[in-house]
Structures are given as structure tokens and as C-alpha cells.
Design a protein around this motif. Structure first.
Motif, short mmCIF file in Angstrom:
data_model
loop_
_atom_site.label_atom_id
_atom_site.label_comp_id
_atom_site.label_asym_id
_atom_site.label_seq_id
_atom_site.Cartn_x
_atom_site.Cartn_y
_atom_site.Cartn_z
N LEU A 1 7.25 -4.61 0.93
CA LEU A 1 6.21 -4.70 1.96
C LEU A 1 6.76 -4.14 3.27
O LEU A 1 7.61 -4.76 3.92
CB LEU A 1 5.76 -6.16 2.16
CG LEU A 1 5.04 -6.80 0.97
CD1 LEU A 1 4.76 -8.27 1.26
CD2 LEU A 1 3.73 -6.08 0.70
N LEU A 2 6.28 -2.97 3.64
CA LEU A 2 6.76 -2.33 4.86
C LEU A 2 6.29 -3.08 6.10
O LEU A 2 5.14 -3.52 6.18
CB LEU A 2 6.25 -0.89 4.94
CG LEU A 2 6.95 0.16 4.10
CD1 LEU A 2 6.20 1.48 4.21
CD2 LEU A 2 8.38 0.35 4.54
N LYS B 1 0.85 -1.19 0.00
CA LYS B 1 0.00 0.00 0.00
C LYS B 1 0.89 1.24 0.00
O LYS B 1 0.57 2.25 0.61
CB LYS B 1 -0.94 0.00 1.21
CG LYS B 1 -2.04 -1.04 1.14
CD LYS B 1 -2.99 -0.77 0.00
CE LYS B 1 -3.85 0.44 0.25
NZ LYS B 1 -4.83 0.68 -0.84
N THR B 2 2.02 1.14 -0.67
CA THR B 2 2.97 2.23 -0.71
C THR B 2 2.98 2.85 -2.10
O THR B 2 3.04 2.13 -3.10
CB THR B 2 4.39 1.74 -0.36
OG1 THR B 2 4.35 1.10 0.92
CG2 THR B 2 5.37 2.89 -0.32
N ASN B 3 2.92 4.16 -2.16
CA ASN B 3 2.92 4.89 -3.42
C ASN B 3 4.09 5.86 -3.45
O ASN B 3 4.76 6.08 -2.44
CB ASN B 3 1.63 5.69 -3.59
CG ASN B 3 0.42 4.79 -3.63
OD1 ASN B 3 0.51 3.63 -4.00
ND2 ASN B 3 -0.73 5.34 -3.25
N TYR B 4 4.30 6.46 -4.61
CA TYR B 4 5.27 7.54 -4.68
C TYR B 4 4.71 8.68 -5.53
O TYR B 4 3.88 8.47 -6.41
CB TYR B 4 6.61 7.07 -5.26
CG TYR B 4 6.60 6.73 -6.74
CD1 TYR B 4 6.76 7.72 -7.70
CD2 TYR B 4 6.45 5.41 -7.17
CE1 TYR B 4 6.75 7.40 -9.06
CE2 TYR B 4 6.44 5.09 -8.52
CZ TYR B 4 6.59 6.09 -9.46
OH TYR B 4 6.58 5.79 -10.80
N ALA B 5 5.17 9.88 -5.22
CA ALA B 5 4.93 11.05 -6.06
C ALA B 5 6.29 11.68 -6.30
O ALA B 5 7.01 12.00 -5.35
CB ALA B 5 3.99 12.03 -5.37
N GLU C 1 9.56 -0.21 10.45
CA GLU C 1 9.94 0.75 9.43
C GLU C 1 9.00 1.96 9.44
O GLU C 1 7.81 1.82 9.71
CB GLU C 1 9.92 0.10 8.04
CG GLU C 1 10.86 -1.08 7.91
CD GLU C 1 10.75 -1.73 6.54
OE1 GLU C 1 11.35 -1.19 5.59
OE2 GLU C 1 10.06 -2.76 6.42
N TYR C 2 9.55 3.10 9.07
CA TYR C 2 8.75 4.31 8.99
C TYR C 2 8.10 4.40 7.61
O TYR C 2 8.71 4.02 6.60
CB TYR C 2 9.60 5.54 9.28
CG TYR C 2 9.95 5.62 10.74
CD1 TYR C 2 9.11 6.25 11.63
CD2 TYR C 2 11.10 5.01 11.22
CE1 TYR C 2 9.41 6.29 12.98
CE2 TYR C 2 11.41 5.04 12.56
CZ TYR C 2 10.56 5.67 13.44
OH TYR C 2 10.86 5.69 14.77
N PRO C 3 6.88 4.90 7.55
CA PRO C 3 6.10 4.81 6.32
C PRO C 3 6.29 5.96 5.33
O PRO C 3 5.53 6.10 4.39
CB PRO C 3 4.65 4.80 6.84
CG PRO C 3 4.72 5.66 8.06
CD PRO C 3 6.07 5.42 8.67
N VAL C 4 7.31 6.79 5.53
CA VAL C 4 7.59 7.89 4.62
C VAL C 4 9.08 7.92 4.32
O VAL C 4 9.91 7.69 5.21
CB VAL C 4 7.16 9.25 5.22
CG1 VAL C 4 7.50 10.39 4.28
CG2 VAL C 4 5.68 9.26 5.51
#
Length: 484
Positions: free
Chosen positions: A136-137, A49-53, A142-145
């Protein structure tokens, strides 16, 4: 009995950070909101559920100043730091955020030795980011950012923000980056930019009808009636031979022609709808044609639509809101899809009926109440009670975030983007990915920046090959333009 009540009462209390587009300075741990807590529990079944911009700049970048601005921006956004806090009672685990002494540092990746900057930045940046978004965090460790700066030849650079959905929605990303860019701009230029207070995004839907509250019984009755009529398990996904079981095919199409964009919006408005309705109808037609060409079944399709609540929050009860974006489902069957005009009118009427009935807000409110009640249970167990409500087996998911950092005129977005220069750098483009679950691997985001309308597709590799993903996404755009 009093001892038990003292344990249960704080679990039922809705003590959370209500994100309202403003920076929070609340110190100490803050209980996550219901959607974020549910996303965390959902993630334990093993999907990303991790995205990037990624923000593409041309011009000199002061790396030290950017790192300093990043630290300052994070200090005002404590929800970017995660920690799981087990209670001494062992009844549940509370997912909360706290401010670390050291914020996430800027990671610099130097590609200035490349002979030339990549001509196709989208094709270059996505493979660079795949290890980040496919990872997969473990949110207990782990930190989510994460923030990554790619330095490229000829004074080009890309700043990527990698963010887990448990932290924020897409609108929150653009709100944070606006603040970060504003701090950096002031450090370089000595004064705040004129866009320092611009909103992160703004829907182009126009005026918004106030939400009509409905009773919980009416909502459940209507929901059950729909499930009987349109069984969720018959939702059709794009059928093909998948190219792999992990990750996403990220595909982007751009409509730069301003007259074409205007024509599409006016076409949708003639039916009383929005661009989202037009694209949703087109995607249903595309799935039917795509599956039909492969002898795949074309049964009942459920499409999910993310409803932008940022314009509606002031007109409704903020206490029952979850994420600023919530989802309503819009079904269709093969009879609806025989005629494009009939399908479009049906979708517009269905969406309006659901919004008037308060479906998008009510499902959030119901989720919140159930989650608060279930907080006496371990998070892994309580999630099982919420799955029927939050796990929608959709054939397709669509969201229209509207204009990013919009210039406003008479209270409405002009379609133009306010942030053009940051310090001495010119912002050229934005590249991004979107989340796709294993059960609903097809998603589309519509976004407008610098006058360009972007169609950003995320198609799960476990459902569709790369070649078929390209063909299907092109078909959706073709069907959309075909409504003219």
C-alpha cells in the motif's frame, strides 16, 4: 467576500494536465485530473491500486543505456512524480505532480546465476512482483512509479514498470514504454525506430459512433430509474471460500489460433456487437453456473465495461473527459441469463443505448463538476460526496484494450504488433497485473499482442481461492468459445 472568492476561484478552476497521448513538457506543479484525485482519496480506505507491466526480452541488454534512456523518458513525463501540497489556508490538500531533480532509477535484480531461465515466465514473474503490487503506497511519502530490470540466464531479461493508478491508465503505460524503448533503440542503433510514433493501443471495435451530448437531468433520471429496477446491493460476486484476505489471484489464458479469434469477433458482429459483449455475456453465464454449483444465490448481476475513449475523444467534448477509459454498467437478471443468445442481444442493445445516451462521458463530466465544487473541503471529506457516483458495486469488471502497439492499415489495426525488436533485443511477451478493489474483486482485461488474444484475470483473494479462481476463469473462456 472578495478574500473568500480569491480562495475558492482557483479551487473550482479546471487547471489540470489533459492527457491526450502526447508527452507533456509543462513545467512545475500540475493539478491532478479528477479521476486521479478521486483514486487517491479512495485509496485512503486501504486497498492497493498498483499494477505492473513486465516486458520479456531475448537478447543482449545494455543496462547503462537503458537506465539513461529511462531518465530521458521520465523528463518528458513529469506526471510520474508525486507530491502532496497542503495549502496555507488548510481548507483542502491538492495532489499535484512535480519533476524531481533525480528521476526514478532503474533497479536491477540479477538472476543470471539461475541454472536455466524459467520455462513458465508468467508463473515466475508474478510472485516476484507480488510484494510490489500488494504494497500500500503512501503517496505523501512514496513515488507511484518504479522500474525493475530482472536479468536472467541465456541473455533473457524482464523490464517491469510498477505504476499506481493515480498516475495513468493502462494506455498511458504503453505510451510511456514506447517512448522509453524508442530512446533506447536510438541509443543502441543510432537511428530512431520506424515504430517511434505508434499508438499505445487501439480498439478492434472498428468505426466509432460520435457521442451524443445529453442533459444532466436526463442522465440523473435514467440513472435513478436503473437503480430502482436493478438495486446495486444485489450484485453477485463469485462465491467460494477465499484463500486469503490480501492480494490477487492473477490468471492468464491465451487464444493463439487466428481463425478462432476471427470467428469470435465475427460471431459478436453478427449481433451488432463486439468481442467485449461476447465475453461479458459469457462471464455472466459463468458466474451463474459457478455460483449455482456452490448453492450461492444468483440474483441480479451488474457488470462494468470500460469503454475505450481513445477513438472517441476527437468526436466529443474533451473538457468533460476524465481517464481515457471510462465505465458503464450493464445489468442482467436471471431471466436474461436463461438463454445465451437472448443475453448477448440484450447486452449489445443495452451497451449501445447507454453509449448513445452519453452515460460513460456524462458520469465523468458529473464527477468532474462535483470534485471541482468540493475542492473547498479536505480531500477525505469531499470524497464522501463522490462515493455514490464513483463506487460501483459490480459483480464483474471487463475492459478490452485491443491491440498493443498496433500496426495500422487503412486506419484500422491489423491485429499485429508493431514493436518487435528494441535495440538488439527481441520482445517475446508482456506479463501484467490489473487492479481489483475490495468491493469489486473480479476483473478481466482482454489484450491482443503478437496475434495472441490474452484473457488476464485479477480475482481478489478475499473473495475466491486460487483453485476456484483457476476454475472460474477457465469457465469464462469456455463459455466465450461456446458462443461459436
Amino acid at each position: 467576500m472578495l478574500y473568500i472568492l480569491n480562495i475558492v476561484r482557483p479551487l473550482l478552476k479546471s487547471d489540470r494536465l489533459q492527457y491526450n497521448g502526447e508527452m507533456s513538457t509543462k513545467p512545475g506543479p500540475t493539478i491532478l485530473d479528477v479521476p486521479s484525485e478521486t483514486i487517491y482519496a479512495w485509496e485512503q480506505e486501504g486497498f492497493t491500486k498498483t499494477n505492473y507491466a513486465c516486458f520479456h526480452f531475448q537478447g543482449p541488454c545494455d543496462v547503462e543505456a537503458l537506465d539513461s534512456a529511462l531518465a530521458q523518458a521520465q523528463s518528458a513525463w513529469p506526471n510520474f512524480h508525486a507530491n502532496l501540497i497542503p495549502t496555507r489556508f488548510g481548507l483542502y490538500r491538492r495532489l499535484a505532480w512535480h519533476v524531481r531533480e533525480q528521476p526514478a532509477k532503474l533497479e536491477v535484480r540479477d538472476f543470471t546465476a539461475l541454472e536455466n531461465p524459467p520455462e513458465d515466465m508468467e508463473a515466475w514473474i508474478h510472485p516476484q512482483m507480488l510484494p510490489e503490487v500488494d504494497h500500500l503506497l503512501d503517496l505523501q511519502q512514496e513515488y507511484p512509479v518504479k522500474f525493475i530490470l530482472f536479468l536472467l540466464p541465456r541473455q533473457q531479461c524482464c523490464l517491469a514498470m510498477v505504476v499506481h493508478h493515480v498516475v495513468t491508465d493502462g494506455g498511458g503505460v504503453f505510451d510511456f514504454m514506447r517512448d522509453l524503448f524508442g530512446i533506447y533503440h536510438q541509443m543502441i542503433k543510432g537511428s530512431a525506430p520506424d515504430w517511434a510514433q505508434v499508438s499505445g493501443m487501439h480498439s478492434q471495435a472498428g468505426a466509432v459512433t460520435p457521442v451524443v451530448p445529453v442533459s444532466g437531468w436526463r442522465f440523473v433520471r435514467d440513472l435513478l430509474a436503473e437503480w430502482r429496477k436493478y438495486p446495486m446491493w444485489q450484485a453477485v460476486r463469485v462465491a467460494s471460500d477465499p484463500g486469503g484476505g490480501h492480494g490477487r489471484n492473477m490468471i492468464r489464458h491465451i487464444i493463439s489460433d487466428q481463425d478462432l479469434q476471427k470467428a469470435l469477433r465475427e460471431r459478436a458482429r453478427r449481433e451488432g456487437g463486439t468481442l467485449s459483449d461476447l465475453v461479458m455475456a459469457a462471464s455472466k453465464l459463468a458466474i451463474q453456473e459457478f455460483n449455482g454449483s456452490r448453492n450461492a444465490p444468483s440474483e441480479i448481476m451488474y457488470h462494468g465495461l470500460a469503454v475505450n475513449q481513445r477513438l472517441r475523444v476527437a468526436q466529443s467534448d474533451a473538457a468533460i473527459l476524465g481517464n481515457p477509459m471510462s465505465v458503464i454498467t450493464i445489468p442482467s437478471n436471471s431471466a436474461d441469463r436463461r438463454d445465451p443468445e437472448t443475453l448477448l442481444r440484450y447486452l449489445v442493445a443495452c451497451r449501445k443505448r447507454k453509449l448513445d445516451a452519453g452515460h460513460d462521458l456524462k458520469i465523468s463530466g458529473l464527477s468532474r463538476k462535483l470534485t471541482m465544487i468540493c475542492r473547498i473541503l479536505p480531500i477525505g471529506i469531499r470524497y464522501q460526496f463522490l462515493r455514490l457516483l464513483v463506487e460501483q458495486k459490480l459483480s464483474y469488471f471487463l475492459t478490452n484494450v485491443g491491440v498493443v502497439w498496433p500496426e495500422m492499415k487503412d486506419g484500422r489495426p491489423t491485429g499485429q504488433t508493431a514493436i518487435k525488436r528494441v535495440g538488439d533485443m527481441e520482445l517475446i511477451d508482456i506479463h501484467s497485473s490489473i487492479g481489483a478493489t475490495k468491493k469489486t474483486g473480479n476483473a478481466l482485461i482482454l489484450r491482443t499482442i503478437y496475434g495472441k488474444l490474452y484473457f488476464i484475470f485479477a480475482l481478489g483473494k478475499h473473495l475466491i481461492s486460487e483453485d476456484d479462481a483457476q476454475e472460474f476463469s477457465s469457465l469464462v473462456v469456455k463459455k466465450t468459445i461456446g458462443y461459436l
